[in-house]
Scaffold this active site. Sequence first.
Site, PDB file in Angstrom:
ATOM      1  CG  HIS B  71      -0.357   0.028   2.537  1.00  0.00           C
ATOM      2  ND1 HIS B  71       0.021   1.212   3.143  1.00  0.00           N
ATOM      3  CD2 HIS B  71      -0.060  -0.961   3.423  1.00  0.00           C
ATOM      4  CE1 HIS B  71       0.520   0.941   4.347  1.00  0.00           C
ATOM      5  NE2 HIS B  71       0.489  -0.371   4.546  1.00  0.00           N
ATOM      6  CG  ASP B  73      -2.812   3.938   2.653  1.00  0.00           C
ATOM      7  OD1 ASP B  73      -2.282   2.876   2.249  1.00  0.00           O
ATOM      8  OD2 ASP B  73      -3.716   3.956   3.520  1.00  0.00           O
ATOM      9  CD  GLU B 127      -3.002  -1.742   5.440  1.00  0.00           C
ATOM     10  OE1 GLU B 127      -3.136  -2.768   6.096  1.00  0.00           O
ATOM     11  OE2 GLU B 127      -2.506  -0.695   5.915  1.00  0.00           O
TER      12      GLU B 127
END
Lengths: 399, 399
Positions: B71, B73, B127
């Site tokens: 992910h 983020d 996520e």
Amino acid sequence: MDLDLDLDLDGAALTARLVDVPSVSGEEGPLADAIERALQPLAHLSVCRDGDTIVARTELGRPERVILAGHIDTVPVAGNLPSRADGARLYGCGTSDMKSGVAVQLRLAAHLPAPSRDVTYVFYECEEVAAERNGLLRLSRNTPELLAGDFAVLMEPSAGRIEGGCQGTLRAEVTAAGQRAHTARSWMGRNAIHEADGILAVLRAYTPREPEVDGLRYHEGLNAVAIRGGVAGNVVPDECVVTVNYRFAPDLDGQQAADVVRSLFAAWPVTVIDVADGARPGLGHPAAAAFVATVGAGLGPPRAKLGWTDVARFSALGIPAVNYGPGLPELAHTAGEYVETPAIADCEARLRAWLALSRRFSAVPTGPGRRRAGSGPCAGSRWRPDTRPTPRRGGGTGP
Amino acid sequence: MDLDLDLDLDGAALTARLVDVPSVSGEEGPLADAIERALQPLAHLSVCRDGDTIVARTELGRPERVILAGHIDTVPVAGNLPSRADGARLYGCGTSDMKSGVAVQLRLAAHLPAPSRDVTYVFYECEEVAAERNGLLRLSRNTPELLAGDFAVLMEPSAGRIEGGCQGTLRAEVTAAGQRAHTARSWMGRNAIHEADGILAVLRAYTPREPEVDGLRYHEGLNAVAIRGGVAGNVVPDECVVTVNYRFAPDLDGQQAADVVRSLFAAWPVTVIDVADGARPGLGHPAAAAFVATVGAGLGPPRAKLGWTDVARFSALGIPAVNYGPGLPELAHTAGEYVETPAIADCEARLRAWLALSRRFSAVPTGPGRRRAGSGPCAGSRWRPDTRPTPRRGGGTGP
């Protein structure tokens, strides 16, 4: 339009009239106005008003002074106004809690110009909401001399039984501690909610005291009233707080009650969040004994009041007090609230007999000097201040 | 101004570059743009974008396809940007969780044009927030063919250890019932908070299972994560709700886990409020075995992943998956987050060795017919759809 109360109506009809003037807590103005207007013309009463709280007193110089107190507010209306009579029942918001009691107060105030005991009638606001708005509390703090007396009757619904004093109430937070961890590796932490089972075990093992106080049997209680804990759905929580409520008999004061709770939960931090002392029934006082003998005749013996009521405000002023009123307590705050109307007349008759009871009075001056205008908030009213010295003010009134 | 990523930077420098493009969940756009721009020129990759999720795939016709997913983020910045190097540590938001893993993905994507296994690189959004925003979940629902493969590596921080599969997680509410009463007469009711001690007793008596699944030892857990109860400070409460979190090994599915919880708390109503299946490690698959032998050489044996991770999304698609990344899991979501930079190069080297591992390949057509423009959301990108039939769509892409 001004509302007029006809105090010549019988107790049931007057109750209906009072019920039909809505007075949810904070909105007692119109009803307070009507009460003030009804009482002020009565020459045998001194009337004072503070906010929407009215105090009316006889000033006969009797050696004893008794207080009849009742709140004029109600819980929110629940589609149960206007009042509705059905046989011997009067339905509506406030019929039991406690405009039937207020009707009895008003009837006695109007029709007993020369009671054998001086009487202070208190009609107060905001009993059904937070204590800081309570009119009786405000009076007790700001003008306790208005509440001076030897014995008080709080006319809360008691189904026509005499209920003596009241139990105190204490709330405390008992905290179980732990250590946070991710729940996927919970053995890295310690779960505070799991730890709280010890607190619950104390509550379950608790055996209530049932002490006799001034001849009445009280019944204590210790209950969790709230529990909270939790950080997130994947976190072992590090704190769980159980709020307990201890109802204690009036042989303990608040400090002693706190000691009891701290001792029971000695294994955990305890924070007392509020406490209100109870009130002893004080049935040994002559005025109280006369009350029980006269008012209680045929009612069965007085019983202990287990809930906390405003009698505790009188107790804090050193005045023994009982609860006695025509309403049905189990109907209070229900949409189906009603009062049995014969109970209203019965209550009035019993109180009238007590207040008219012959005693040997001491001589009292009654010359023209006794009537003089007050100053302060009650100036212009028919209020005259109590002549006893008080620590809070000189000759003025009000806060 | 467009951000450019130089994929020739070493893993540590590239991590710093990625960290310095803030990408808190929901704000991944600029970083996703930079990743897409860096990968699209690479002739050996087909690149597709859906929202701020980027999928880049080799299309070499290898008999095996593996997935490297991460992910992009981060949790909210905590005053820990820009990144800061201090010796062998690189500090900053996302260094461990998990831009160091993303840097390894990008380095491999750029510099392994002909891996021995086809590789799908997934860079996904959101996520760290509610599941419904998770880019990998969206792909798995809407375009599962983009996630087709034989084995997946989720590059979440694992301190350079291989962590197989993941445990499932279930939350349920267990409710103790009572009967309301005034606390001054508590014996008229039944206290639901007191009753909840039975629920806590079950939790305290619980002994976790530690089953071996595909050769890895899992460790279950059952915890209260929340408790609530209470009506008012003077009311015996009629309900107390304990929220429990069961972390279950991947030899159980969610239904079986619910059965376990219902059985443990058979004396109370149980409401399952959410459940997420775990994932078996699948280390018996040839690709996984090769992964463990190559990547895991000298690392110590693989261990079970006890927390729930997005490997479960692959498991739901029938793809065994492991967690393996250079970040330090215990630093995730902390203001002092850092990564040990040598771990980044080590991770890259191990994965490169695995992906370059010689195998006997089946023959694969490589003619010009393999490159054709897609349609749908990826039209115009260098995406070409997987040629395997899928149940969700024909030749198109996207939701």
